[in-house]
Design a protein around this motif. Structure first.
Motif, PDB file in Angstrom:
ATOM      1  N   GLU A 257      78.114  90.301  91.083  1.00  0.00           N
ATOM      2  CA  GLU A 257      78.431  91.411  90.185  1.00  0.00           C
ATOM      3  C   GLU A 257      79.690  91.162  89.379  1.00  0.00           C
ATOM      4  O   GLU A 257      79.799  91.579  88.224  1.00  0.00           O
ATOM      5  N   VAL A 258      80.664  90.459  89.978  1.00  0.00           N
ATOM      6  CA  VAL A 258      81.909  90.172  89.255  1.00  0.00           C
ATOM      7  C   VAL A 258      81.860  88.832  88.534  1.00  0.00           C
ATOM      8  O   VAL A 258      82.872  88.364  87.999  1.00  0.00           O
ATOM      9  N   GLY A 259      80.698  88.181  88.530  1.00  0.00           N
ATOM     10  CA  GLY A 259      80.550  86.937  87.795  1.00  0.00           C
ATOM     11  C   GLY A 259      80.900  85.693  88.561  1.00  0.00           C
ATOM     12  O   GLY A 259      81.155  84.631  87.958  1.00  0.00           O
ATOM     13  N   LEU A 260      80.930  85.758  89.885  1.00  0.00           N
ATOM     14  CA  LEU A 260      81.261  84.597  90.714  1.00  0.00           C
ATOM     15  C   LEU A 260      80.046  84.066  91.466  1.00  0.00           C
ATOM     16  O   LEU A 260      80.207  83.303  92.427  1.00  0.00           O
ATOM     17  N   GLY A 261      78.852  84.442  91.046  1.00  0.00           N
ATOM     18  CA  GLY A 261      77.661  83.960  91.733  1.00  0.00           C
ATOM     19  C   GLY A 261      77.500  82.461  91.627  1.00  0.00           C
ATOM     20  O   GLY A 261      77.231  81.779  92.628  1.00  0.00           O
ATOM     21  N   ALA A 262      77.668  81.894  90.418  1.00  0.00           N
ATOM     22  CA  ALA A 262      77.552  80.445  90.233  1.00  0.00           C
ATOM     23  C   ALA A 262      78.681  79.708  90.956  1.00  0.00           C
ATOM     24  O   ALA A 262      78.470  78.627  91.525  1.00  0.00           O
ATOM     25  N   TRP A 263      79.855  80.309  90.953  1.00  0.00           N
ATOM     26  CA  TRP A 263      80.987  79.703  91.662  1.00  0.00           C
ATOM     27  C   TRP A 263      80.695  79.614  93.155  1.00  0.00           C
ATOM     28  O   TRP A 263      80.947  78.579  93.788  1.00  0.00           O
ATOM     29  N   LEU A 264      80.156  80.691  93.731  1.00  0.00           N
ATOM     30  CA  LEU A 264      79.826  80.682  95.156  1.00  0.00           C
ATOM     31  C   LEU A 264      78.750  79.642  95.462  1.00  0.00           C
ATOM     32  O   LEU A 264      78.840  78.928  96.470  1.00  0.00           O
ATOM     33  N   ALA A 265      77.745  79.529  94.583  1.00  0.00           N
ATOM     34  CA  ALA A 265      76.662  78.575  94.821  1.00  0.00           C
ATOM     35  C   ALA A 265      77.164  77.140  94.800  1.00  0.00           C
ATOM     36  O   ALA A 265      76.582  76.258  95.457  1.00  0.00           O
TER      37      ALA A 265
END
Length: 591
Positions: A463-471
């Motif tokens: 939701e805060v735009g860190l999905g790709a970073w986490l992946a």
């Protein structure tokens, strides 16, 4: 705004030294095992000289070699057993001391974390670390030394005196008087030694606090060429620490040297008496050797006491400083009948004639603050540095209490609100984001197990735009951040801070211009997250960049601790006579 320097309140429940040391008390089984080990470590050395006397007297009397070897083997066995008992005592004492001091360390850490901003404003983080860890280590070392060198030594001394009085009353009486005189001299000398050690520990804490402050501001120090000044500050603090430590060491060394000289004279006197008794025929050679050995055994406990006096001094100073920290109380009183804030939905905010002043000088910081924010509205606070914006935000978070009037959230006076409810329903995001050397999961939940499952954490990060970073992280939510582990950019850290706030789903959010230090591209990402965070929530936005006020509903202009202008943003921006409109024009921001 500066933090308060007012003293924390103290109450009748202040902890005593006994309370502090009570954390170190072991359980009954551990105490019994330690008592047995101390008894063995005392009794076995007392028995060994008896075999020495028998060996000498039997050898002079013409005993067989086999008999003498048997006595010698017995002496060796007692000596080895005595050393084994002392080693066991040291192991048990160390284990119990560290278990106890760990309990004390946990209690100190929990207490320090529970103190409010006024308390933390008076102490640097380095000083608190020295209190929580350095002083506790000194106490632990003293507990071990106390069991090994004070308790065991006192028992050994009493046993030696009893045996000597039984073997040769005249020599025993002389030795008893001599030990009493030396003990009295040590007690008098301690009056000088303990204050010196306390000053030394205080200078150590000041040095560590100074170093911590210099390291925290390393970038600014190097960028502005203030390295030489910082080194001079550390050098002066080191000099004060050295002088205090040198005085403490000089007193301790003087006590040790004086005791050594005194016991050398006492040993010579005992030997002279033993020689006189031998010539008069009332003493055998073996008994004379026994008296000499016991005399040396008396000397050992005293020398150990002197040698450990520095640890004793440091421990007394540490106990006093720990007790002082534990006695400090929050300046914010706990409500007698806490009321929870509304459990869901946006919260209204009202300041009702709020005044605030720091107690140390009484100078008003805020005066007559009146404002009302409806549920779901966003307030923009603007004004010059030092006008009182941050203090207003801290009152909303109940980091301070007003000295006049009331701050109400969800219709509840924050002074009567349940503190857990306040922390859960009011969120904050500041410019300075603190990330811990821990996993992504722990940095999101702030070490609160069960706060949310992994699916919820991943959804929040997306939701805060860190999905790709986490992946892209090697271990996902279990990836370690900070230190030698995975690094995090300033923008990613700021987004993680927003994710923390979203995770608790607050009804009121305080934002301290979280994007003011970021590059334009990252700032745009942050602005999008701010919009999502403020949706269906009440917001208080401290504005350093007036361009960030485009999303607010109402604006409060703060000057000199007063709200000099308050109204709808559109109305104020459209009125060329308003302060807010003039601020927008000066900043070159479109209305």
């Amino acid at each position: 705004m500066r933090p308060s320097t007012r003293p924390a309140r103290r109450d009748a429940g202040n902890p005593t030294s006994a309370t502090v040391l009570g954390c170190l008390r072991p359980g009954p089984r551990a105490t019994a095992a330690l008592a047995a080990a101390v008894t063995a470590a005392t009794a076995l050395p007392l028995a060994a000289p008896q075999l020495t006397r028998r060996f000498v007297d039997d050898a002079i009397g013409g005993a067989s070699t086999r008999h003498l070897v048997f006595v010698a083997v017995g002496y060796l066995a007692l000596t080895v057993a005595g050393q084994g008992a002392r080693t066991l005592t040291a192991w048990l004492a160390s284990r119990l001391a560290w278990d106890g001091t760990n309990r004390l360390r946990e209690r100190l850490a929990e207490h320090a974390l529970g103190l409010d901003l006024g308390s933390h404003g008076r102490r640097t983080p380095g000083e608190l670390i020295e209190r929580v860890d350095g002083d506790v280590v000194a106490i632990a070392e003293f507990v071990v030394a106390f069991l090994l060198d004070v308790v065991a030594g006192a028992l050994l001394l009493a046993g030696v005196l009893v045996v000597m009085l039984a073997v040769e009353p005249r020599v025993g009486a002389l030795l008893l008087a001599y030990c009493a005189a030396i003990g009295l001299a040590m007690a008098q000398a301690q009056r000088l030694a303990v204050p010196a050690a306390a000053r030394s520990r205080a200078k150590y804490a000041a040095l560590f606090g100074d170093i911590e402050e210099r390291l925290a501001g390393l970038e600014d120090i190097r960028a502005n060429g203030a390295g030489e000044h910082a080194v001079r500050r550390v050098h002066r603090a080191s000099g004060r620490m050295y002088r205090a430590e040198f005085r403490s060491e000089r007193i301790g060394s003087g006590l040790l040297a004086g005791t050594s000289v005194a016991f050398a004279a006492g040993t010579a006197l005992v030997l002279a008496l033993a020689a006189w008794a031998r010539q008069s025929g009332t003493l055998t050679v073996g008994t004379a050797v026994l008296l000499f050995q016991y005399t040396q055994m008396v000397r050992t406990p005293f020398e150990r006491l002197i040698d450990q006096l520095r640890q004793y001094q440091a421990a007394l100073a540490g106990v006093a400083r720990v007790r002082d920290l534990l006695s400090e109380r929050r300046t914010l009183p706990e409500p007698a009948d806490p009321r929870p804030l509304p459990a869901s939905g946006p919260l209204d905010l009202r300041f009702d004639r709020v005044d605030f002043a720091y107690a140390d000088d009484g100078v008003p910081v805020l005066s007559g603050i009146d404002l009302t924010l409806a549920p779901g509205e966003t307030l923009g606070l603007v004004g010059r540095t030092g006008s009182g914006k941050t203090t207003i935000a801290r009152l909303v978070l109940r980091l301070y209490d007003p000295t006049g009037g009331a701050v109400r959230v969800g219709g509840v006076d924050l002074r009567t609100a349940d503190p857990d409810s306040v922390r859960r329903r009011i969120g904050v995001v500041t410019q300075d984001v603190q990330l811990f050397t821990a996993t992504v999961r722990d940095n999101l939940t702030l070490f609160r197990p069960g706060l949310a499952d992994d699916r919820r954490l991943r959804a929040i990060l997306a939701e805060v735009g860190l999905g790709a970073w986490l992946a892209a992280l090697p271990d996902g939510l279990d990836t370690e951040l900070g230190g030698d582990a995975v690094g995090v950019s300033a923008g990613e850290a700021q987004l993680l801070a927003f994710a923390r706030t979203l995770l608790t789903d607050p009804g009121l959010v305080v934002l301290d211009e979280a994007s003011s230090r970021l590059d334009p591209a990252t700032e745009r990402r942050i602005e999008e997250v701010v919009d999502r965070l403020l949706a269906d929530r009440t917001g208080v936005l401290i504005a350093h960049r007036l361009s960030s006020l485009a999303r607010v509903d109402v604006v409060a202009v703060v000057d000199g601790g007063r709200i000099v202008e308050f109204g709808r943003r559109e109305e104020l921006a459209a009125d060329p006579r308003s302060r807010f409109a003039r601020l927008l024009s000066a900043a070159g921001v479109a209305r």
